[in-house]
Scaffold this active site. Structure first.
Site, PDB file in Angstrom:
ATOM      1  N   ASP A  37       0.829  -1.198   0.000  1.00 26.83           N
ATOM      2  CA  ASP A  37       0.000   0.000   0.000  1.00 26.83           C
ATOM      3  C   ASP A  37       0.872   1.261   0.000  1.00 26.83           C
ATOM      4  OD1 ASP A  37      -2.688   1.271   0.416  1.00 26.83           O
ATOM      5  OD2 ASP A  37      -1.751   1.938   2.284  1.00 26.83           O
ATOM      6  N   GLU A  44       1.064  -0.353  -5.037  1.00 21.33           N
ATOM      7  CA  GLU A  44       0.108   0.692  -5.376  1.00 21.33           C
ATOM      8  C   GLU A  44       0.842   2.031  -5.431  1.00 21.33           C
ATOM      9  OE1 GLU A  44      -3.678   3.121  -3.538  1.00 21.33           O
ATOM     10  OE2 GLU A  44      -1.898   2.578  -2.386  1.00 21.33           O
TER      11      GLU A  44
END
Length: 519
Positions: free
Chosen positions: A267, A298
């Site tokens: 993340d 991401e």
């Protein structure tokens, strides 16, 4: 036979330098079946009749049968809020075991339920991918007083005031653990944190850079958006600090061994020191004894030029979500027939770095009402999935919200057609691709198949539904001369292939049609 005037020839470009997907495990390696990932949650995901981990365990055999080889699960750690999703990370080492933040279980269930689901995943040969939230923490157990300076949120390198003492929720004592789980008993200010967004002393919200002895400011090894995008939210962790590195590297080893997971979804990598992220990936691979450990990052931007330097810096150690392609899909859905489908892959990772691209249509962050809202509307949803599931560029990820009934974003017709496309990927979408970009509102491509797997023909349209039938003349190869192709998304259509391998393939307006060998 030479290409017809309406045909354009294309080949998947070869990216310079090492590529991630070729180096990583995308599922069981004893099969030549197309791999496929599913994101098995939405932002609002909850069940009334069972925990989320029990729901996952129940669905895993069917996911395996459908052809999914990886399941990306939500952050399994204890959140700052009782029903937090885990992105509000409080304790990475608590998987639903300790009585903290109002419950023993996480939003998703208990540690035991998670581990049972992971055992089922091994049995049905679907790899679990852990969502790792390593950038920040929330839900501190008490406040500390320390010097800090407010910064300009539009340029975090520019101070917006003088250094002053503030109070921040920066002490993480994890009292519910009873001293278990981590080599570190607590997080506290020392030099291990970089910033906060709340001064409890004055009750003022701002971005504060922690100052004082031992603090080095924001890391330079992050994205340059807003001057420096080290700070994202909550209590920002300094990944240059030795104790932070020790704790997170140990956690990476522990979570893989505990769950048997096959990799990570990382993340918010644009906000973390990329040198540490590289260290985390290489360390966990090495300690797991698995050089093919999966990793996807991401990095949220629609500008492919911003992602390319990161891809070069990571040298194939991680794949990246193709956010630029997602943005193109969203734009196409909003502009409808005004969008030129011939341009949809331009400026995407799928086109420029297919070996590093994890493609997706939507995810938990893009749903209407979310901060990153960019929902692909239903008029183009199946066309979008046909592009990522049936073309060879990148590695596709299906969103739970598009496949399973849910209150926020489910469409039964979309889900039924998506299941057909997933089946078409498993059975037919193999071999080299040949594009036929005949018009702005209807494009087609042929998958040539392999010695063991058949190919298919795909057409997709974004033209108004009142328009006439689309027809594109495409070549499936001389070896298919005299055969018949049948329509796959609807029943009853047939195309006779001529002696040179050509056929006249059709598609309804604003729809997708897949043609496959009959018999």
């Amino acid at each position: 036979m030479a290409p017809s005037p309406t045909q354009s020839q294309s080949a998947v470009p070869q990216a310079s330098g090492p590529t991630a997907l070729s180096r990583m495990r995308l599922g069981p390696e004893e099969t030549d079946q197309n791999p496929l990932m599913i994101q098995f949650f939405t932002w609002d995901a909850l069940r009334d009749d069972m925990s989320w981990w029990q729901h996952l365990e129940q669905e895993l055999p069917e996911l395996s049968r459908m052809g999914f080889t990886q399941v990306w699960i939500p952050p399994p750690n204890k959140a700052a809020a009782k029903t937090g999703r885990g992105y509000d990370a409080y304790d990475l080492w608590d998987l639903g075991e300790f009585d903290q933040k109002g419950s023993v279980n996480t939003r998703w269930g208990s540690r035991e339920e998670l581990l049972r689901a992971c055992e089922t995943s091994k049995r049905v040969k679907v790899d679990v991918i852990i969502d790792a939230v390593l950038n920040h923490k929330l839900g501190g157990d008490r406040v500390e007083t320390f010097p800090a300076v407010p910064v300009d949120p539009q340029n975090r390198l520019r101070d917006a005031g003088k250094v002053r003492d503030i109070e921040g929720w920066t002490a993480f004592d994890f009292p519910g653990r009873g001293g278990k789980a981590s080599i570190r008993s607590r997080y506290a200010l020392s030099e291990s944190l970089e910033g906060v967004d709340w001064d409890h002393k004055t009750k003022q919200k701002a971005i504060y850079r922690i100052a004082g002895k031992g603090h080095r400011g924001w890391s330079r090894n992050v994205d340059a958006e807003n001057g420096n995008y080290d700070y994202l939210l909550g209590v920002d962790i300094d990944h240059r600090h030795p104790e932070v590195q020790e704790d997170l590297l140990h956690w990476g080893d522990w979570i893989l061994k505990t769950t048997g997971a096959a990799g990570f979804r990382l993340d918010a990598v644009k906000h973390m020191d990329y040198k540490f992220v590289l260290q985390f990936i290489s360390s966990t691979r090495r300690n797991a004894g698995d050089p093919r450990l999966f990793c996807v990052s991401e990095y949220w931007t629609g500008n492919v030029k911003s992602i390319l330097p990161y891809i070069r810096a990571f040298k194939g150690e991680t794949a990246f979500f193709d956010v630029p392609l997602h943005m193109h899909l969203c734009e196409a859905s909003r502009r409808r027939e005004r969008y030129d489908l011939r341009d949809i892959l331009s400026g995407t990772l799928a086109r420029l770095r297919p070996g590093d691209a994890v493609t997706f249509v939507d995810n938990h962050d893009t749903v209407e009402g979310m901060d990153l809202e960019s929902w692909v509307e239903e008029n183009f949803k199946i066309q979008a999935y046909a592009l990522i599931l049936l073309r060879p560029e990148g590695y596709p990820c299906v969103f739970y919200g598009d496949l399973y009934p849910n209150a926020k974003c489910y469409n039964a017709n979309t889900a039924a057609n998506l299941r057909r496309l997933i089946e078409a990927r498993r059975m037919y979408a193999y071999g080299p691709v040949q594009d036929y970009n005949t018009s702005k509102n209807c494009v087609g491509f042929v998958r040539g198949g392999t010695a063991r797997r058949p190919g298919c023909v795909v057409l997709l349209s974004n033209r108004d539904e009142s328009g006439p039938l689309h027809t594109i003349r495409m070549n499936v190869g001389p070896a298919k001369a005299g055969t018949v192709y049948r329509s796959y998304m609807t029943q009853g259509g047939e195309v006779q292939i001529d002696a040179q391998g050509w056929g006249e393939f059709s598609c309804f307006a604003n729809a997708v049609q897949v043609w496959v060998p009959a018999g």
